[in-house]
Design a protein around this motif. Structure first.
Motif, PDB file in Angstrom:
ATOM      1  N   GLY A  15       9.298  -5.626  19.359  1.00 31.54           N
ATOM      2  CA  GLY A  15       9.441  -6.378  20.697  1.00 31.54           C
ATOM      3  C   GLY A  15       8.483  -7.410  20.802  1.00 31.54           C
ATOM      4  N   GLU A  16       7.815  -7.597  19.649  1.00 31.60           N
ATOM      5  CA  GLU A  16       7.095  -8.743  19.778  1.00 31.60           C
ATOM      6  C   GLU A  16       7.840 -10.178  19.153  1.00 31.60           C
ATOM      7  N   ALA A  17       8.762  -9.778  18.425  1.00 33.62           N
ATOM      8  CA  ALA A  17       9.583 -10.948  17.704  1.00 33.62           C
ATOM      9  C   ALA A  17      10.857 -10.215  17.099  1.00 33.62           C
ATOM     10  N   ALA A  18      11.853 -10.962  16.843  1.00 30.47           N
ATOM     11  CA  ALA A  18      13.200 -10.155  16.406  1.00 30.47           C
ATOM     12  C   ALA A  18      13.020 -10.146  14.810  1.00 30.47           C
ATOM     13  N   PRO A  19      13.265  -8.914  14.210  1.00 30.52           N
ATOM     14  CA  PRO A  19      13.382  -8.651  12.930  1.00 30.52           C
ATOM     15  C   PRO A  19      14.168  -9.758  12.181  1.00 30.52           C
ATOM     16  N   GLU A  20      14.141 -10.031  10.886  1.00 36.13           N
ATOM     17  CA  GLU A  20      15.066 -10.639  10.127  1.00 36.13           C
ATOM     18  C   GLU A  20      15.147  -9.917   8.920  1.00 36.13           C
ATOM     19  N   ALA A  21      16.648 -10.144   8.205  1.00 29.23           N
ATOM     20  CA  ALA A  21      16.651  -9.364   7.104  1.00 29.23           C
ATOM     21  C   ALA A  21      15.698  -9.785   5.942  1.00 29.23           C
ATOM     22  N   GLY A  22      15.210  -8.769   5.290  1.00 23.15           N
ATOM     23  CA  GLY A  22      14.316  -8.887   4.365  1.00 23.15           C
ATOM     24  C   GLY A  22      12.943  -8.043   4.799  1.00 23.15           C
ATOM     25  N   ASP A  23      12.781  -8.145   5.985  1.00 22.65           N
ATOM     26  CA  ASP A  23      11.721  -7.534   6.560  1.00 22.65           C
ATOM     27  C   ASP A  23      11.439  -6.204   6.051  1.00 22.65           C
ATOM     28  N   VAL A  24      10.135  -5.533   5.904  1.00 25.87           N
ATOM     29  CA  VAL A  24      10.060  -4.407   5.722  1.00 25.87           C
ATOM     30  C   VAL A  24       9.750  -3.561   7.186  1.00 25.87           C
ATOM     31  N   ILE A  25      10.452  -2.513   7.653  1.00 27.03           N
ATOM     32  CA  ILE A  25      10.504  -1.952   8.811  1.00 27.03           C
ATOM     33  C   ILE A  25       9.678  -0.600   8.732  1.00 27.03           C
ATOM     34  N   PHE A  26       8.824  -0.537   9.613  1.00 28.82           N
ATOM     35  CA  PHE A  26       7.881   0.761   9.541  1.00 28.82           C
ATOM     36  C   PHE A  26       8.275   1.584  10.839  1.00 28.82           C
ATOM     37  N   PHE A  27       8.541   2.872  10.706  1.00 29.98           N
ATOM     38  CA  PHE A  27       9.178   3.783  11.823  1.00 29.98           C
ATOM     39  C   PHE A  27       7.796   4.992  11.944  1.00 29.98           C
ATOM     40  N   ASP A  28       7.914   5.507  12.863  1.00 30.96           N
ATOM     41  CA  ASP A  28       7.277   6.698  13.623  1.00 30.96           C
ATOM     42  C   ASP A  28       8.347   7.860  13.598  1.00 30.96           C
ATOM     43  N   MET A  29       8.608   8.499  12.414  1.00 34.40           N
ATOM     44  CA  MET A  29       9.802   9.273  12.739  1.00 34.40           C
ATOM     45  C   MET A  29       9.464  10.601  13.253  1.00 34.40           C
ATOM     46  N   ASP A  30       8.222  11.321  13.360  1.00 32.36           N
ATOM     47  CA  ASP A  30       7.787  12.462  13.958  1.00 32.36           C
ATOM     48  C   ASP A  30       7.239  12.341  15.389  1.00 32.36           C
ATOM     49  N   ALA A  81      -2.189  -2.094   8.384  1.00 34.46           N
ATOM     50  CA  ALA A  81      -3.541  -2.693   8.553  1.00 34.46           C
ATOM     51  C   ALA A  81      -3.802  -3.986   7.745  1.00 34.46           C
ATOM     52  N   LEU A  82      -3.162  -3.935   6.389  1.00 32.08           N
ATOM     53  CA  LEU A  82      -3.515  -4.884   5.408  1.00 32.08           C
ATOM     54  C   LEU A  82      -2.431  -6.142   5.789  1.00 32.08           C
ATOM     55  N   LEU A  83      -1.310  -5.717   6.142  1.00 32.78           N
ATOM     56  CA  LEU A  83      -0.493  -7.021   6.632  1.00 32.78           C
ATOM     57  C   LEU A  83      -0.929  -7.605   8.016  1.00 32.78           C
ATOM     58  N   GLU A 142       0.880  -1.341  -0.025  1.00 30.96           N
ATOM     59  CA  GLU A 142       0.221   0.076  -0.114  1.00 30.96           C
ATOM     60  C   GLU A 142       0.891   1.302   0.104  1.00 30.96           C
ATOM     61  N   ALA A 143       0.345   2.371  -0.606  1.00 28.31           N
ATOM     62  CA  ALA A 143       1.139   3.546  -0.359  1.00 28.31           C
ATOM     63  C   ALA A 143       1.210   4.188   0.910  1.00 28.31           C
ATOM     64  N   SER A 144      -0.067   4.152   1.561  1.00 31.46           N
ATOM     65  CA  SER A 144      -0.194   4.752   2.899  1.00 31.46           C
ATOM     66  C   SER A 144       0.547   3.587   4.069  1.00 31.46           C
ATOM     67  N   SER A 145       1.547   3.977   4.832  1.00 30.89           N
ATOM     68  CA  SER A 145       1.917   3.136   5.718  1.00 30.89           C
ATOM     69  C   SER A 145       1.011   2.561   6.692  1.00 30.89           C
ATOM     70  N   ASP A 156       5.303   6.593   9.250  1.00 33.47           N
ATOM     71  CA  ASP A 156       5.378   7.799   8.288  1.00 33.47           C
ATOM     72  C   ASP A 156       6.722   7.502   7.664  1.00 33.47           C
ATOM     73  N   HIS A 157       7.436   6.125   7.678  1.00 35.17           N
ATOM     74  CA  HIS A 157       8.733   6.099   6.964  1.00 35.17           C
ATOM     75  C   HIS A 157       8.777   4.602   6.975  1.00 35.17           C
ATOM     76  N   VAL A 158       9.244   3.876   5.851  1.00 29.97           N
ATOM     77  CA  VAL A 158       9.676   2.527   5.787  1.00 29.97           C
ATOM     78  C   VAL A 158      10.980   2.444   5.313  1.00 29.97           C
ATOM     79  N   GLY A 159      11.570   1.050   5.419  1.00 30.39           N
ATOM     80  CA  GLY A 159      12.999   0.619   4.948  1.00 30.39           C
ATOM     81  C   GLY A 159      12.842  -0.849   4.882  1.00 30.39           C
ATOM     82  N   VAL A 160      13.924  -1.249   4.501  1.00 28.52           N
ATOM     83  CA  VAL A 160      14.085  -2.940   4.190  1.00 28.52           C
ATOM     84  C   VAL A 160      15.368  -3.311   5.308  1.00 28.52           C
ATOM     85  N   VAL A 161      15.171  -4.178   6.187  1.00 32.21           N
ATOM     86  CA  VAL A 161      15.933  -4.713   6.948  1.00 32.21           C
ATOM     87  C   VAL A 161      17.041  -5.417   6.330  1.00 32.21           C
TER      88      VAL A 161
END
Length: 124
Positions: A35-50, A23-25, A15-18, A56-61
């Protein structure tokens, strides 16, 4: 960037909106809060930068160790950059689980070469 990487939307929705993306994921059990589970390489990481509580921001682990998560992010200081965060960083909201989506597709019988090639991840 997932579309350009050839990740199939039917296996890992996008989705375009984080907020809508999370919600879709979640509806497909492909999202874990930080904190629920450790991230893995390849995950999409979601941030609240403000700091307002909304993604409001995403990256790839790209890598994870016992205390840090390394990422690759676009729109970061005017470009694409590698970043590193403490796993406990308050700006990390959670992770979209691309590896889990791949494993789910394999379990459901999709062993097509195009799926394996598009994900290019290892089955666990």
């Amino acid at each position: 960037c997932l579309t350009r990487a050839g990740v199939p939307r039917d296996a890992f929705p996008q989705e375009a909106s984080s907020a809508d993306w999370i919600a879709l994921l979640q509806s497909r059990e492909l999202y874990d809060r930080a904190g629920e589970a450790a991230p893995e390489a390849g995950d999409v990481i979601f941030f609240d930068m403000d700091g307002n509580g909304a993604a409001d921001h995403v990256g790839v682990v790209t890598d994870v160790d016992e205390s840090c998560v390394a990422t690759l992010e676009g729109n970061s200081y005017g470009g694409v950059r590698r970043q590193s965060y403490a796993l406990s960083a308050p700006e990390i909201l959670g992770y979209g689980r691309l590896n889990r989506a791949y494993r789910n597709a394999i379990r459901q019988g999709d062993k097509s070469p195009s799926l394996t090639k598009k994900f290019s991840l290892t089955e666990k």
